[in-house]
Enzyme design. Sequence first.
Site, PDB file in Angstrom:
ATOM      1  N   ASP A 165     -27.198 -21.759  15.781  1.00  0.00           N
ATOM      2  CA  ASP A 165     -26.469 -21.994  14.537  1.00  0.00           C
ATOM      3  C   ASP A 165     -25.116 -21.276  14.489  1.00  0.00           C
ATOM      4  O   ASP A 165     -24.092 -21.882  14.166  1.00  0.00           O
ATOM      5  CB  ASP A 165     -27.305 -21.527  13.336  1.00  0.00           C
ATOM      6  CG  ASP A 165     -28.656 -22.207  13.266  1.00  0.00           C
ATOM      7  OD1 ASP A 165     -29.054 -22.821  14.272  1.00  0.00           O
ATOM      8  OD2 ASP A 165     -29.305 -22.124  12.223  1.00  0.00           O
ATOM      9  N   ARG A 222     -34.654 -12.949  38.582  1.00  0.00           N
ATOM     10  CA  ARG A 222     -35.251 -13.973  37.727  1.00  0.00           C
ATOM     11  C   ARG A 222     -34.866 -15.394  38.142  1.00  0.00           C
ATOM     12  O   ARG A 222     -35.712 -16.297  38.168  1.00  0.00           O
ATOM     13  CB  ARG A 222     -34.825 -13.757  36.272  1.00  0.00           C
ATOM     14  CG  ARG A 222     -35.497 -12.575  35.606  1.00  0.00           C
ATOM     15  CD  ARG A 222     -35.031 -12.423  34.171  1.00  0.00           C
ATOM     16  NE  ARG A 222     -35.748 -11.331  33.514  1.00  0.00           N
ATOM     17  CZ  ARG A 222     -35.540 -10.950  32.269  1.00  0.00           C
ATOM     18  NH1 ARG A 222     -34.620 -11.558  31.540  1.00  0.00           N
ATOM     19  NH2 ARG A 222     -36.229  -9.956  31.729  1.00  0.00           N
ATOM     20  N   GLU A 257     -27.163 -11.831  20.483  1.00  0.00           N
ATOM     21  CA  GLU A 257     -27.194 -12.958  21.425  1.00  0.00           C
ATOM     22  C   GLU A 257     -26.217 -14.062  21.056  1.00  0.00           C
ATOM     23  O   GLU A 257     -25.820 -14.855  21.907  1.00  0.00           O
ATOM     24  CB  GLU A 257     -28.612 -13.515  21.515  1.00  0.00           C
ATOM     25  CG  GLU A 257     -28.840 -14.406  22.723  1.00  0.00           C
ATOM     26  CD  GLU A 257     -30.303 -14.792  22.911  1.00  0.00           C
ATOM     27  OE1 GLU A 257     -30.559 -15.679  23.735  1.00  0.00           O
ATOM     28  OE2 GLU A 257     -31.178 -14.209  22.228  1.00  0.00           O
ATOM     29  N   SER A 307     -29.971  -6.670  26.678  1.00  0.00           N
ATOM     30  CA  SER A 307     -29.801  -7.279  25.362  1.00  0.00           C
ATOM     31  C   SER A 307     -29.993  -6.249  24.257  1.00  0.00           C
ATOM     32  O   SER A 307     -29.306  -6.299  23.226  1.00  0.00           O
ATOM     33  CB  SER A 307     -30.789  -8.431  25.187  1.00  0.00           C
ATOM     34  OG  SER A 307     -32.111  -7.995  25.463  1.00  0.00           O
ATOM     35  N   LEU A 308     -30.912  -5.321  24.441  1.00  0.00           N
ATOM     36  CA  LEU A 308     -31.113  -4.256  23.454  1.00  0.00           C
ATOM     37  C   LEU A 308     -29.871  -3.385  23.368  1.00  0.00           C
ATOM     38  O   LEU A 308     -29.399  -3.059  22.271  1.00  0.00           O
ATOM     39  CB  LEU A 308     -32.333  -3.415  23.832  1.00  0.00           C
ATOM     40  CG  LEU A 308     -32.615  -2.208  22.937  1.00  0.00           C
ATOM     41  CD1 LEU A 308     -32.897  -2.648  21.510  1.00  0.00           C
ATOM     42  CD2 LEU A 308     -33.789  -1.394  23.491  1.00  0.00           C
TER      43      LEU A 308
END
Length: 368
Positions: free
Chosen positions: A68, A135, A220, A236-237
Amino acid sequence: AADPSILILDHTLATQLIVERGRVVGVAAINLNDGSREEYRAPHTVLATGGAGQLFSHTTNPAVATGDGIALAFEAGAEIADVEFYQFHPTALRMPGAPPFLISEAVRGEGATLRNAAGEAFMNRYDPLGDLAPRDVVARAIVSEMHAAGSDDVVLDCTGINGVDLQARFPGIWTFCHEAGIDMRTQPIPVAPAAHYFMGGVRTDLFGRTSLRGLYACGEAACTGVHGANRLASNSLMETVVFGKRVVEDIAAADTWPAPLAAAESIPFRDGAAPSHEAVQALMWTTAGIERDGAGMRKGLALAANWDAATTSPTRHAHERRQMAIVSRLVLHAALAREESRGAHYRADFPHTDDKHWHRRQVFRRGE
């Protein structure tokens, strides 16, 4: 206790950033209970809306992660960067009727082994690090094994882990698997890759400032640059904590602002028919998923080119469909343009990294 100066509006959806004379001065919103429309004005606006995992058929993200904030910023004219880089976590639980719950790499770090449909440990055939490979390497290897066997998953075998109390070491994973009917000590866990983290987003500087004066982004939804092309676990933290704090500090400081990038590419959008969630997810999973190629993305982009119609419907899902459509087209456009493989962006038709031509970012803004 809650801060009385903070007002939380439940069941209220931001539908547009209000821009006046080149500055964001607030948001337009809709009350989903009665369909009424409101404007909330402020000297500074912060986007902290999370990622966009719902663009894909399989994701570890919650249902609200529909891109969004990125779509709102793009429509308002803010610069968007690095949207071709979407990280797919290699090991998410894959069971009928169960959400794709993330099974951490830490389980493999303790000695768990990935096995294919024939029961073979396969990762050493793909990378010298075996089950501890990055990953993106593990995700592509799993997809290859799934295709070869015609299966929907591989399994993560924890039965060979000795000297570790799995319930104590991984309480969250243990509980989720147990509730799904899996005993990690004696049964393998069916897993498959799922969309996990968006490295791209609204381009910011090191203080969360976007290219639109008055508009900040963090978490994010932002593209701060700290993840490069392939996020490392837990960064990300760090990004959320550090940049969230910097946004607050900058708002309290002088009102200075970086200039927009002259090199940003302008992308025109035209109206068309907004698709269903499932249509977006299916197209993005097959054309812009773990492995991409030019032919598939050109087909996907041709379909997605009309996926950005304005909506007057006062429902959350109608607005989310529009926002998913906008971000989908951005991802496809950027991934098709980047003719190389780098980090989480892998193209079967350009499998090598090309530093000569592509050691750079792609930045986009909306055109007419």
